[in-house]
Design a protein around this motif. Structure first.
Motif, PDB file in Angstrom:
ATOM      1  N   UNK A 198       0.801  -1.228   0.000  1.00  0.00           N
ATOM      2  CA  UNK A 198       0.000   0.000   0.000  1.00  0.00           C
ATOM      3  C   UNK A 198       0.837   1.283   0.000  1.00  0.00           C
ATOM      4  N   UNK A 199       1.866   1.359   0.813  1.00  0.00           N
ATOM      5  CA  UNK A 199       2.654   2.578   0.953  1.00  0.00           C
ATOM      6  C   UNK A 199       3.461   2.847  -0.312  1.00  0.00           C
ATOM      7  N   UNK A 200       3.654   4.147  -0.588  1.00  0.00           N
ATOM      8  CA  UNK A 200       4.569   4.537  -1.647  1.00  0.00           C
ATOM      9  C   UNK A 200       6.007   4.477  -1.153  1.00  0.00           C
ATOM     10  N   UNK A 201       6.909   4.967  -1.974  1.00  0.00           N
ATOM     11  CA  UNK A 201       8.318   4.924  -1.590  1.00  0.00           C
ATOM     12  C   UNK A 201       8.557   5.701  -0.305  1.00  0.00           C
ATOM     13  N   UNK A 202       7.883   6.868  -0.189  1.00  0.00           N
ATOM     14  CA  UNK A 202       8.074   7.705   1.002  1.00  0.00           C
ATOM     15  C   UNK A 202       6.755   8.220   1.570  1.00  0.00           C
ATOM     16  N   UNK A 203       5.637   7.660   1.122  1.00  0.00           N
ATOM     17  CA  UNK A 203       4.355   8.250   1.506  1.00  0.00           C
ATOM     18  C   UNK A 203       3.349   7.187   1.929  1.00  0.00           C
ATOM     19  N   UNK A 204       2.392   7.637   2.739  1.00  0.00           N
ATOM     20  CA  UNK A 204       1.278   6.798   3.143  1.00  0.00           C
ATOM     21  C   UNK A 204       0.285   6.692   1.995  1.00  0.00           C
ATOM     22  N   UNK A 205      -0.526   5.624   1.947  1.00  0.00           N
ATOM     23  CA  UNK A 205      -1.518   5.483   0.876  1.00  0.00           C
ATOM     24  C   UNK A 205      -2.598   6.565   0.974  1.00  0.00           C
ATOM     25  N   UNK A 206      -2.871   7.232  -0.148  1.00  0.00           N
ATOM     26  CA  UNK A 206      -3.814   8.350  -0.154  1.00  0.00           C
ATOM     27  C   UNK A 206      -5.218   7.936   0.291  1.00  0.00           C
ATOM     28  N   UNK A 228      -0.406  16.066  10.708  1.00  0.00           N
ATOM     29  CA  UNK A 228      -0.180  14.635  10.575  1.00  0.00           C
ATOM     30  C   UNK A 228      -0.115  13.960  11.938  1.00  0.00           C
ATOM     31  N   UNK A 229       0.387  14.663  12.925  1.00  0.00           N
ATOM     32  CA  UNK A 229       0.537  14.077  14.255  1.00  0.00           C
ATOM     33  C   UNK A 229      -0.813  13.670  14.841  1.00  0.00           C
ATOM     34  N   UNK A 230      -1.847  14.440  14.542  1.00  0.00           N
ATOM     35  CA  UNK A 230      -3.173  14.115  15.083  1.00  0.00           C
ATOM     36  C   UNK A 230      -3.644  12.747  14.577  1.00  0.00           C
ATOM     37  N   UNK A 231      -3.475  12.493  13.273  1.00  0.00           N
ATOM     38  CA  UNK A 231      -3.881  11.216  12.719  1.00  0.00           C
ATOM     39  C   UNK A 231      -2.957  10.091  13.173  1.00  0.00           C
ATOM     40  N   UNK A 247      11.651  10.168   6.813  1.00  0.00           N
ATOM     41  CA  UNK A 247      10.734  10.405   7.928  1.00  0.00           C
ATOM     42  C   UNK A 247       9.899  11.659   7.703  1.00  0.00           C
ATOM     43  N   UNK A 248      10.540  12.720   7.194  1.00  0.00           N
ATOM     44  CA  UNK A 248       9.831  13.983   6.974  1.00  0.00           C
ATOM     45  C   UNK A 248       8.739  13.826   5.920  1.00  0.00           C
ATOM     46  N   UNK A 249       9.099  13.161   4.822  1.00  0.00           N
ATOM     47  CA  UNK A 249       8.119  12.983   3.745  1.00  0.00           C
ATOM     48  C   UNK A 249       6.966  12.088   4.196  1.00  0.00           C
ATOM     49  N   UNK A 250       7.300  11.024   4.905  1.00  0.00           N
ATOM     50  CA  UNK A 250       6.257  10.110   5.378  1.00  0.00           C
ATOM     51  C   UNK A 250       5.335  10.813   6.369  1.00  0.00           C
ATOM     52  N   UNK A 251       5.915  11.567   7.285  1.00  0.00           N
ATOM     53  CA  UNK A 251       5.112  12.308   8.267  1.00  0.00           C
ATOM     54  C   UNK A 251       4.164  13.266   7.556  1.00  0.00           C
ATOM     55  N   UNK A 252       4.678  14.024   6.603  1.00  0.00           N
ATOM     56  CA  UNK A 252       3.861  15.017   5.903  1.00  0.00           C
ATOM     57  C   UNK A 252       2.701  14.388   5.149  1.00  0.00           C
ATOM     58  N   UNK A 253       2.855  13.146   4.700  1.00  0.00           N
ATOM     59  CA  UNK A 253       1.806  12.494   3.902  1.00  0.00           C
ATOM     60  C   UNK A 253       0.580  12.114   4.732  1.00  0.00           C
TER      61      UNK A 253
END
Length: 601
Positions: free
Chosen positions: A83-91, A184-187, A160-166
């Protein structure tokens, strides 16, 4: 907006088998009592499937967990790929998770209590480490400090930064935020992430699941562990297809007929304590004559088994001394399951809380019986000789827990009881909401039942030849008392007219032996206190201190028993004889008053 509710079979995609295995894993953890996300969220008490209709947008598997009074839900999306991208969570996950978090539409989610989750196949090590890091930071760092932490090169990284932002709230939902926090921290703080390799042919997680199944079995057979795992998956499959649920009690009820399961690890100590207390109580039940010939006959235990096979609540009736408790003891031990043997006197003069405290358990009985995984037998002995309201009410509550009317937990409740006392006892049970009882009445002994006794003790054989005493031969306790006395003192069997003759003979031979005055006074004092207090077990403090010196001898001779600073007769018959002796010694004009106030316990 969350997707509209669809029939469960339509929402099942290519990951169906994977979802089934994931659901099975959580059922295994539920049966084991293992917290899936740490002690803070507690243990699983129910696994639900396709929970969209109940307000869960990530609805493949919804777990209900409990820790004490706190209840939490974890709504999981289960996908059979990464599911996850290279640096991102699934939309799709992020958007649906934010909709759940913000309460868009019909959301059951309670922020601060419930969690959103994503289950996937294993991520690559770098991405997995980054995901664990950003979730940990979001959960344990003050919200205002997180942006600085994520930009700190000593703590973060581009991944970590890119993943957090996603994980930030999508712009399409910005209007739903109002003045709320869309970071992002809330989710991430409200999310759980799990990975399993169930998609692989040589799955380590499936091996781990079977290992846990092996631990669930009482005897730990590996082949049976595989069968248990498949049975659990079958339970999941059936409920997965109908948007069903599977609670712990239901899972146990479905699996118990097929598998011998262990109790919850935390409960094992309490069940061992109950087994020990029951062993002590069972050791006090005399089921032999002269200590050598086992009675009652096997047909009595078979009679109890026959009626209890189809009824969870059974009363074993019969006359005094016929061996109701002894037959019940032999039957219960022969079954080979957990036995909880309680004497009615242990329930007397106690609130329910005091009774539980006296048992010395860690967990309350209602929790033990709600989560019990193995069949068992509850026996409450001696209710026919108690009139204590607390004891009777406590007995009814214990029966309701052990043999509930709304479900079959594999336990049976048995009450040995005098036939004449059963109407009174059953009335209390009915008013206590225990459900219907099936009765079985033990038949009197036949001549052939006692042949082994006369063969083992020839000096007592004349007892059977005194035909006028035939009715007394059904009283196992009378036979035992006569045999023991004859054997111990090498006496010749006297000619008895009836039970009163036997009572007088026993009193003279045993009770009034040296020091006769003190022994007789002590026995009569116990009998009086039993009658006055309407209890079987008398506090030692209620007896004259000058008489207590004979206590040890009477216990050694199996006339009395003592525990917890209380004393009682080894058998009710001895108490009856003692009260009869007191009655005989009363002046004629006082006997009527004495009978009304003292004779019956």
């Amino acid at each position: 907006m969350p997707a509209s509710t669809k029939p469960p079979k339509n929402t099942s995609g290519s990951g169906f088998d994977y979802e089934e295995l994931v659901g099975g894993w959580y059922v295994v953890l539920m049966l084991a009592g293992s917290p899936p996300f740490g002690e803070d969220l507690g243990r699983i008490e129910q696994v639900a499937f396709q929970g969209n209709v109940d307000g869960w947008f990530l609805d493949d598997v919804v777990l209900r967990l409990r820790r004490g009074a706190a209840v939490h839900h974890v709504a999981l999306s289960v996908k059979s790929n990464t599911q996850f991208g290279v640096q991102t969570a699934p939309n799709d996950f992020v958007k649906t998770a934010w909709e759940q978090l913000l309460g868009v539409g019909h959301s059951a989610f309670i922020e601060g209590s419930d969690f959103i989750g994503l289950v996937t196949t294993p991520l690559n090590p770098e991405l997995r480490e980054a995901l664990e890091y950003v979730r940990s930071v979001s959960s344990h760092t003050p919200r205002a400090d997180i942006p600085t932490r994520m930009q700190d090169e000593g703590f973060s990284s581009p991944l970590r930064q890119a993943l957090y932002a996603s994980f930030a709230c999508p712009s399409s939902l910005a209007g739903q935020l109002a003045a709320g926090d869309g970071s992002a921290a809330r989710l991430l703080a409200a999310s759980q992430f799990e990975q399993f390799d169930f998609h692989r042919e040589a799955s380590q997680d499936e091996t781990r699941a079977i290992d846990r199944c092996q631990e669930l079995l009482a005897h730990g057979d590996r082949a049976q562990a595989g069968n248990l795992w498949r049975a659990i998956l079958e339970l999941v499959r059936k409920r997965r297809h109908v948007a069903g649920t599977l609670a712990h009690t239901e899972a146990v009820a479905q699996l118990r007929p097929l598998f011998h399961l262990r109790e919850w690890p935390d409960h094992a100590g309490d069940w061992a304590r109950i087994a020990h207390l029951s062993d002590v109580a069972l050791s006090r039940i005399v089921d032999s004559v002269g200590g050598r010939v086992t009675l009652p006959p096997a047909r009595q235990t078979a009679q109890i088994e026959a009626v209890s096979a189809d009824h969870p609540r059974v009363s074993v009736l019969g006359s005094t001394g016929i061996g109701k408790s002894a037959a019940t003891k032999q039957w219960a031990l022969a079954i080979g399951t957990q036995v909880m043997w309680i004497d009615a006197s242990d329930l007397s003069n106690h609130s329910w809380a005091a009774f539980e405290m006296a048992l010395g358990l860690t967990y309350p009985l209602n929790e033990l019986f709600e989560q019990v995984t193995s069949p068992g037998i509850l026996v409450i002995d001696g209710l026919d000789r108690t009139y204590d309201v607390a004891a009777l009410n406590n007995a009814a509550q214990l029966v309701r827990l052990a043999a509930p009317t709304d479900r079959d937990n594999g336990w049976r409740a048995v009450l040995p009881c005098l036939t004449d006392e059963w109407p009174r006892v059953s009335d209390v049970m009915d008013r206590g909401g225990t459900g219907p009882w099936q009765t079985t009445t033990l038949a009197p002994y036949e001549a052939t039942d006692l042949q082994s006794v006369w063969q083992a003790f020839p000096q007592a054989g004349g007892f059977a030849q005194q035909r006028h005493l035939a009715p007394l031969l059904s009283n196992l306790k009378i036979v035992d008392l006569v045999v023991r006395q004859l054997v111990q003192h090498q006496q010749v069997l006297p000619r008895f007219v009836g039970e009163s003759d036997i009572s007088d003979w026993y009193w003279t031979q045993v009770i009034e032996s040296l020091p006769r005055a003190i022994r007789a006074q002590f026995i009569k004092s116990v009998a009086r206190e039993q009658a006055e207090r309407s209890v079987a077990r008398v506090p030692l403090s209620a007896l004259p201190s000058a008489l207590l010196s004979v206590t040890d001898a009477l216990i050694a001779e199996q006339i009395c028993e003592s525990a917890d600073e209380r004393i009682w007769f080894e058998h009710d018959l001895l108490g009856d004889w003692a009260r009869l002796r007191v009655l005989v010694e009363q002046p004629d004009e006082d006997r009527r008053t004495f009978v009304n106030s003292h004779l019956a316990v």
